[in-house]
Design a protein around this motif. Structure first.
Motif, PDB file in Angstrom:
ATOM      1  N   HIS A  35       0.826  -1.205   0.000  1.00 27.13           N
ATOM      2  CA  HIS A  35       0.000   0.000   0.000  1.00 27.13           C
ATOM      3  C   HIS A  35       0.865   1.260   0.000  1.00 27.13           C
ATOM      4  O   HIS A  35       1.501   1.569  -0.995  1.00 27.13           O
ATOM      5  CB  HIS A  35      -0.977  -0.042   1.175  1.00 27.13           C
ATOM      6  CG  HIS A  35      -1.967  -1.165   1.084  1.00 27.13           C
ATOM      7  ND1 HIS A  35      -2.635  -1.678   2.176  1.00 27.13           N
ATOM      8  CD2 HIS A  35      -2.391  -1.895   0.014  1.00 27.13           C
ATOM      9  CE1 HIS A  35      -3.434  -2.660   1.785  1.00 27.13           C
ATOM     10  NE2 HIS A  35      -3.310  -2.813   0.493  1.00 27.13           N
ATOM     11  N   CYS A  60       0.448   2.490  -3.628  1.00 27.96           N
ATOM     12  CA  CYS A  60      -0.472   3.634  -3.611  1.00 27.96           C
ATOM     13  C   CYS A  60       0.287   4.959  -3.646  1.00 27.96           C
ATOM     14  O   CYS A  60       1.345   5.103  -3.032  1.00 27.96           O
ATOM     15  CB  CYS A  60      -1.337   3.610  -2.354  1.00 27.96           C
ATOM     16  SG  CYS A  60      -2.441   2.187  -2.265  1.00 27.96           S
ATOM     17  N   ARG A  64      -2.589  10.168   0.211  1.00 25.25           N
ATOM     18  CA  ARG A  64      -3.824  10.113  -0.560  1.00 25.25           C
ATOM     19  C   ARG A  64      -4.477  11.492  -0.556  1.00 25.25           C
ATOM     20  O   ARG A  64      -4.647  12.103   0.498  1.00 25.25           O
ATOM     21  CB  ARG A  64      -4.772   9.081   0.041  1.00 25.25           C
ATOM     22  CG  ARG A  64      -4.265   7.649  -0.048  1.00 25.25           C
ATOM     23  CD  ARG A  64      -5.307   6.698   0.516  1.00 25.25           C
ATOM     24  NE  ARG A  64      -4.954   5.302   0.325  1.00 25.25           N
ATOM     25  CZ  ARG A  64      -4.532   4.494   1.275  1.00 25.25           C
ATOM     26  NH1 ARG A  64      -4.380   4.973   2.517  1.00 25.25           N
ATOM     27  NH2 ARG A  64      -4.247   3.234   1.029  1.00 25.25           N
ATOM     28  N   ILE A  96      -1.133   3.574  -7.613  1.00 25.80           N
ATOM     29  CA  ILE A  96      -2.583   3.439  -7.473  1.00 25.80           C
ATOM     30  C   ILE A  96      -3.192   4.707  -6.885  1.00 25.80           C
ATOM     31  O   ILE A  96      -2.722   5.222  -5.872  1.00 25.80           O
ATOM     32  CB  ILE A  96      -2.914   2.225  -6.585  1.00 25.80           C
ATOM     33  CG1 ILE A  96      -2.329   0.948  -7.195  1.00 25.80           C
ATOM     34  CG2 ILE A  96      -4.421   2.088  -6.396  1.00 25.80           C
ATOM     35  CD1 ILE A  96      -2.318  -0.243  -6.244  1.00 25.80           C
TER      36      ILE A  96
END
Length: 253
Positions: A35, A60, A64, A96
Protein backbone atom coordinates in the motif's frame (compact mmCIF):
# COMPACT_ATOMS: atom_id res chain seq x y z
CA UNK A 1 -1.64 -15.25 -15.06
CA UNK A 2 0.95 -13.48 -12.94
CA UNK A 3 -0.04 -13.59 -9.24
CA UNK A 4 1.18 -10.91 -6.84
CA UNK A 5 0.58 -11.26 -3.09
CA UNK A 6 -0.24 -8.14 -1.10
CA UNK A 7 2.63 -8.14 1.36
CA UNK A 8 0.99 -5.37 3.36
CA UNK A 9 -1.24 -8.10 4.81
CA UNK A 10 0.46 -11.36 3.85
CA UNK A 11 3.64 -13.06 5.07
CA UNK A 12 3.00 -11.08 8.26
CA UNK A 13 5.18 -13.41 10.32
CA UNK A 14 8.00 -11.30 8.87
CA UNK A 15 7.78 -7.82 10.46
CA UNK A 16 10.12 -6.33 7.85
CA UNK A 17 8.59 -5.72 4.41
CA UNK A 18 11.87 -6.54 2.66
CA UNK A 19 11.80 -9.97 4.31
CA UNK A 20 8.21 -10.41 3.11
CA UNK A 21 9.47 -9.88 -0.45
CA UNK A 22 12.05 -12.61 0.13
CA UNK A 23 9.38 -14.88 1.63
CA UNK A 24 7.09 -14.30 -1.35
CA UNK A 25 9.95 -15.17 -3.68
CA UNK A 26 10.62 -18.40 -1.78
CA UNK A 27 6.90 -19.20 -2.10
CA UNK A 28 7.26 -19.09 -5.89
CA UNK A 29 6.11 -15.58 -6.70
CA UNK A 30 7.88 -13.18 -9.04
CA UNK A 31 5.85 -10.09 -8.09
CA UNK A 32 4.21 -8.49 -5.07
CA UNK A 33 2.42 -5.30 -4.09
CA UNK A 34 1.82 -3.18 -1.02
CA UNK A 35 0.00 0.00 0.00
CA UNK A 36 1.59 3.28 1.12
CA UNK A 37 5.32 3.92 0.78
CA UNK A 38 6.22 6.78 3.14
CA UNK A 39 6.22 4.52 6.20
CA UNK A 40 8.42 1.91 4.50
CA UNK A 41 12.21 1.44 4.33
CA UNK A 42 12.57 1.90 0.57
CA UNK A 43 16.32 1.19 0.36
CA UNK A 44 15.81 -2.19 2.09
CA UNK A 45 12.87 -2.95 -0.20
CA UNK A 46 14.94 -2.02 -3.27
CA UNK A 47 17.72 -4.32 -2.08
CA UNK A 48 15.27 -7.21 -1.58
CA UNK A 49 13.82 -6.67 -5.07
CA UNK A 50 17.31 -6.69 -6.59
CA UNK A 51 18.30 -9.78 -4.61
CA UNK A 52 15.22 -11.80 -5.58
CA UNK A 53 14.42 -10.43 -9.04
CA UNK A 54 10.90 -9.65 -7.83
CA UNK A 55 8.89 -6.79 -9.32
CA UNK A 56 6.10 -4.67 -7.85
CA UNK A 57 2.65 -4.59 -9.42
CA UNK A 58 1.33 -1.64 -7.45
CA UNK A 59 1.94 0.90 -4.70
CA UNK A 60 -0.47 3.63 -3.61
CA UNK A 61 0.20 7.29 -4.29
CA UNK A 62 1.13 8.70 -0.89
CA UNK A 63 -0.31 10.79 0.67
CA UNK A 64 -3.82 10.11 -0.56
CA UNK A 65 -5.51 13.25 -1.89
CA UNK A 66 -8.79 13.98 -3.68
CA UNK A 67 -9.11 14.13 -7.45
CA UNK A 68 -12.52 15.83 -7.22
CA UNK A 69 -11.88 18.60 -4.69
CA UNK A 70 -10.17 21.58 -6.38
CA UNK A 71 -8.73 22.60 -3.01
CA UNK A 72 -6.74 19.33 -2.94
CA UNK A 73 -5.65 19.23 -6.58
CA UNK A 74 -2.23 20.77 -6.10
CA UNK A 75 -1.58 18.40 -3.21
CA UNK A 76 -2.73 15.42 -5.25
CA UNK A 77 -0.45 16.33 -8.16
CA UNK A 78 2.43 16.87 -5.74
CA UNK A 79 1.76 13.45 -4.20
CA UNK A 80 1.93 11.84 -7.63
CA UNK A 81 5.15 13.67 -8.45
CA UNK A 82 6.75 12.69 -5.13
CA UNK A 83 5.56 9.09 -5.42
CA UNK A 84 7.04 8.77 -8.90
CA UNK A 85 10.40 10.08 -7.66
CA UNK A 86 10.45 8.05 -4.44
CA UNK A 87 9.60 4.73 -6.09
CA UNK A 88 11.97 5.05 -9.05
CA UNK A 89 14.50 2.93 -7.16
CA UNK A 90 11.84 0.21 -6.85
CA UNK A 91 11.59 -0.19 -10.62
CA UNK A 92 8.97 2.50 -11.34
CA UNK A 93 5.99 0.35 -10.28
CA UNK A 94 2.41 1.28 -11.17
CA UNK A 95 0.96 3.86 -8.78
CA UNK A 96 -2.58 3.44 -7.47
CA UNK A 97 -4.98 6.37 -7.10
CA UNK A 98 -8.36 6.46 -5.37
CA UNK A 99 -10.76 9.34 -5.96
CA UNK A 100 -11.25 10.86 -2.55
CA UNK A 101 -14.60 11.81 -1.09
CA UNK A 102 -17.55 13.63 -2.61
CA UNK A 103 -17.67 17.38 -2.13
CA UNK A 104 -20.90 18.51 -0.49
CA UNK A 105 -23.05 20.61 -2.81
CA UNK A 106 -21.02 19.82 -5.94
CA UNK A 107 -22.90 18.53 -9.00
CA UNK A 108 -22.14 15.20 -10.66
CA UNK A 109 -20.93 17.06 -13.75
CA UNK A 110 -18.49 19.12 -11.69
CA UNK A 111 -17.25 16.06 -9.82
CA UNK A 112 -16.50 14.42 -13.17
CA UNK A 113 -14.91 17.51 -14.71
CA UNK A 114 -12.70 18.09 -11.69
CA UNK A 115 -11.60 14.45 -11.70
CA UNK A 116 -10.71 14.59 -15.39
CA UNK A 117 -8.74 17.80 -14.97
CA UNK A 118 -6.82 16.44 -11.98
CA UNK A 119 -6.13 13.10 -13.64
CA UNK A 120 -4.86 14.81 -16.79
CA UNK A 121 -2.26 16.65 -14.71
CA UNK A 122 -1.27 13.45 -12.95
CA UNK A 123 -1.17 11.48 -16.21
CA UNK A 124 1.14 14.07 -17.78
CA UNK A 125 3.63 13.46 -14.98
CA UNK A 126 3.27 9.71 -15.43
CA UNK A 127 3.84 9.96 -19.18
CA UNK A 128 6.99 12.01 -18.64
CA UNK A 129 8.35 9.48 -16.15
CA UNK A 130 7.21 6.33 -17.96
CA UNK A 131 5.02 5.24 -15.04
CA UNK A 132 1.53 3.72 -15.12
CA UNK A 133 -1.20 5.23 -12.95
CA UNK A 134 -3.99 2.90 -11.83
CA UNK A 135 -7.32 4.49 -10.93
CA UNK A 136 -9.16 2.30 -8.41
CA UNK A 137 -12.90 2.36 -7.71
CA UNK A 138 -13.62 1.40 -4.09
CA UNK A 139 -16.98 0.70 -2.40
CA UNK A 140 -19.50 2.43 -0.16
CA UNK A 141 -19.37 -0.38 2.38
CA UNK A 142 -15.91 0.81 3.41
CA UNK A 143 -16.20 4.47 2.39
CA UNK A 144 -19.75 5.81 2.46
CA UNK A 145 -19.00 9.09 0.67
CA UNK A 146 -16.23 8.00 -1.71
CA UNK A 147 -16.76 9.49 -5.18
CA UNK A 148 -15.50 6.67 -7.36
CA UNK A 149 -17.32 3.47 -6.39
CA UNK A 150 -18.38 2.42 -9.89
CA UNK A 151 -16.30 0.49 -12.41
CA UNK A 152 -18.25 2.04 -15.28
CA UNK A 153 -17.58 5.56 -13.99
CA UNK A 154 -13.91 4.72 -13.51
CA UNK A 155 -13.67 3.54 -17.10
CA UNK A 156 -15.46 6.69 -18.26
CA UNK A 157 -12.82 8.77 -16.48
CA UNK A 158 -9.97 6.80 -18.03
CA UNK A 159 -11.51 7.27 -21.46
CA UNK A 160 -12.06 10.98 -20.89
CA UNK A 161 -8.46 11.56 -19.81
CA UNK A 162 -7.18 9.67 -22.84
CA UNK A 163 -3.67 8.95 -21.59
CA UNK A 164 -1.83 5.67 -22.24
CA UNK A 165 -0.38 6.03 -18.74
CA UNK A 166 -3.74 5.99 -16.94
CA UNK A 167 -5.64 2.74 -16.66
CA UNK A 168 -8.17 1.15 -14.30
CA UNK A 169 -7.45 -1.17 -11.41
CA UNK A 170 -10.44 -3.53 -11.24
CA UNK A 171 -10.88 -4.99 -7.76
CA UNK A 172 -13.23 -7.98 -7.80
CA UNK A 173 -14.12 -7.57 -4.11
CA UNK A 174 -14.93 -3.84 -4.32
CA UNK A 175 -17.01 -4.51 -7.43
CA UNK A 176 -18.89 -7.36 -5.76
CA UNK A 177 -19.59 -5.17 -2.72
CA UNK A 178 -21.29 -2.72 -5.11
CA UNK A 179 -23.37 -5.51 -6.67
CA UNK A 180 -21.84 -5.07 -10.11
CA UNK A 181 -22.12 -7.59 -12.93
CA UNK A 182 -18.45 -8.12 -13.75
CA UNK A 183 -18.95 -9.19 -17.35
CA UNK A 184 -21.33 -6.31 -18.05
CA UNK A 185 -19.21 -3.52 -16.58
CA UNK A 186 -16.00 -4.69 -18.28
CA UNK A 187 -17.49 -5.64 -21.66
CA UNK A 188 -15.78 -3.87 -24.53
CA UNK A 189 -13.41 -1.95 -22.27
CA UNK A 190 -11.04 -4.55 -20.84
CA UNK A 191 -8.21 -2.83 -22.74
CA UNK A 192 -8.55 0.02 -20.23
CA UNK A 193 -7.89 -2.34 -17.29
CA UNK A 194 -4.21 -2.83 -16.43
CA UNK A 195 -4.50 -4.70 -13.14
CA UNK A 196 -7.01 -6.86 -11.25
CA UNK A 197 -7.14 -7.56 -7.51
CA UNK A 198 -9.04 -10.36 -5.80
CA UNK A 199 -10.55 -11.26 -2.44
CA UNK A 200 -13.62 -13.31 -1.54
CA UNK A 201 -16.98 -12.15 -0.25
CA UNK A 202 -18.06 -11.16 2.27
CA UNK A 203 -15.06 -10.45 4.44
CA UNK A 204 -12.15 -9.92 2.02
CA UNK A 205 -10.38 -13.19 2.70
CA UNK A 206 -8.62 -15.61 0.36
CA UNK A 207 -10.49 -16.89 -2.70
CA UNK A 208 -12.20 -20.13 -1.79
CA UNK A 209 -13.37 -19.05 1.66
CA UNK A 210 -16.48 -17.11 0.62
CA UNK A 211 -19.34 -16.91 -1.82
CA UNK A 212 -17.87 -15.69 -5.11
CA UNK A 213 -17.83 -18.06 -8.09
CA UNK A 214 -14.13 -17.91 -8.90
CA UNK A 215 -14.33 -20.26 -11.86
CA UNK A 216 -16.76 -17.80 -13.43
CA UNK A 217 -14.59 -14.81 -12.48
CA UNK A 218 -11.55 -16.34 -14.17
CA UNK A 219 -13.55 -17.47 -17.20
CA UNK A 220 -14.91 -13.95 -17.57
CA UNK A 221 -11.45 -12.37 -17.45
CA UNK A 222 -10.17 -14.87 -20.00
CA UNK A 223 -13.13 -14.45 -22.33
CA UNK A 224 -12.78 -10.66 -22.24
CA UNK A 225 -9.10 -10.99 -23.13
CA UNK A 226 -7.52 -9.80 -19.90
CA UNK A 227 -3.82 -10.58 -19.92
CA UNK A 228 -2.53 -8.63 -16.91
CA UNK A 229 -1.63 -9.66 -13.40
CA UNK A 230 -3.76 -10.62 -10.41
CA UNK A 231 -3.08 -8.92 -7.10
CA UNK A 232 -3.94 -11.10 -4.10
CA UNK A 233 -5.24 -8.26 -1.94
CA UNK A 234 -6.90 -10.29 0.76
CA UNK A 235 -6.65 -10.77 4.52
CA UNK A 236 -5.52 -14.37 5.08
CA UNK A 237 -7.44 -16.60 7.47
CA UNK A 238 -5.07 -19.58 7.17
CA UNK A 239 -1.34 -20.07 7.67
CA UNK A 240 0.35 -18.50 4.67
CA UNK A 241 1.33 -21.71 2.89
CA UNK A 242 -2.20 -23.09 3.21
CA UNK A 243 -3.74 -19.77 2.24
CA UNK A 244 -1.70 -19.58 -0.95
CA UNK A 245 -2.36 -23.22 -1.79
CA UNK A 246 -6.11 -22.63 -1.51
CA UNK A 247 -5.89 -19.40 -3.51
CA UNK A 248 -3.93 -20.96 -6.34
CA UNK A 249 -6.24 -23.96 -6.48
CA UNK A 250 -9.36 -21.76 -6.42
CA UNK A 251 -8.09 -19.46 -9.17
CA UNK A 252 -6.67 -22.46 -11.06
CA UNK A 253 -3.45 -20.59 -11.90
Amino acid sequence: MLLAPCIEWQFADHPDLADRIRAASRAGFTAAEFHLWRDKDLPRIAAALAETGMTLTGICVDPRRSIVDPAERAGMVAAVRESIAATAALGRPPLILASGFRVEGMSEADHFANAVAALKEAAALAEEAGVMLLLEPLNTRLFASMYLVSTSLGLDLVEAVGSPNLRLLYDVWHSACMGEDMAAVLAGRIHLVAHVQVADMDDRHEPGTGTLDWAEVMRTLASLGYAGGIGLEYLPTLPMAESLQLTRATLAV
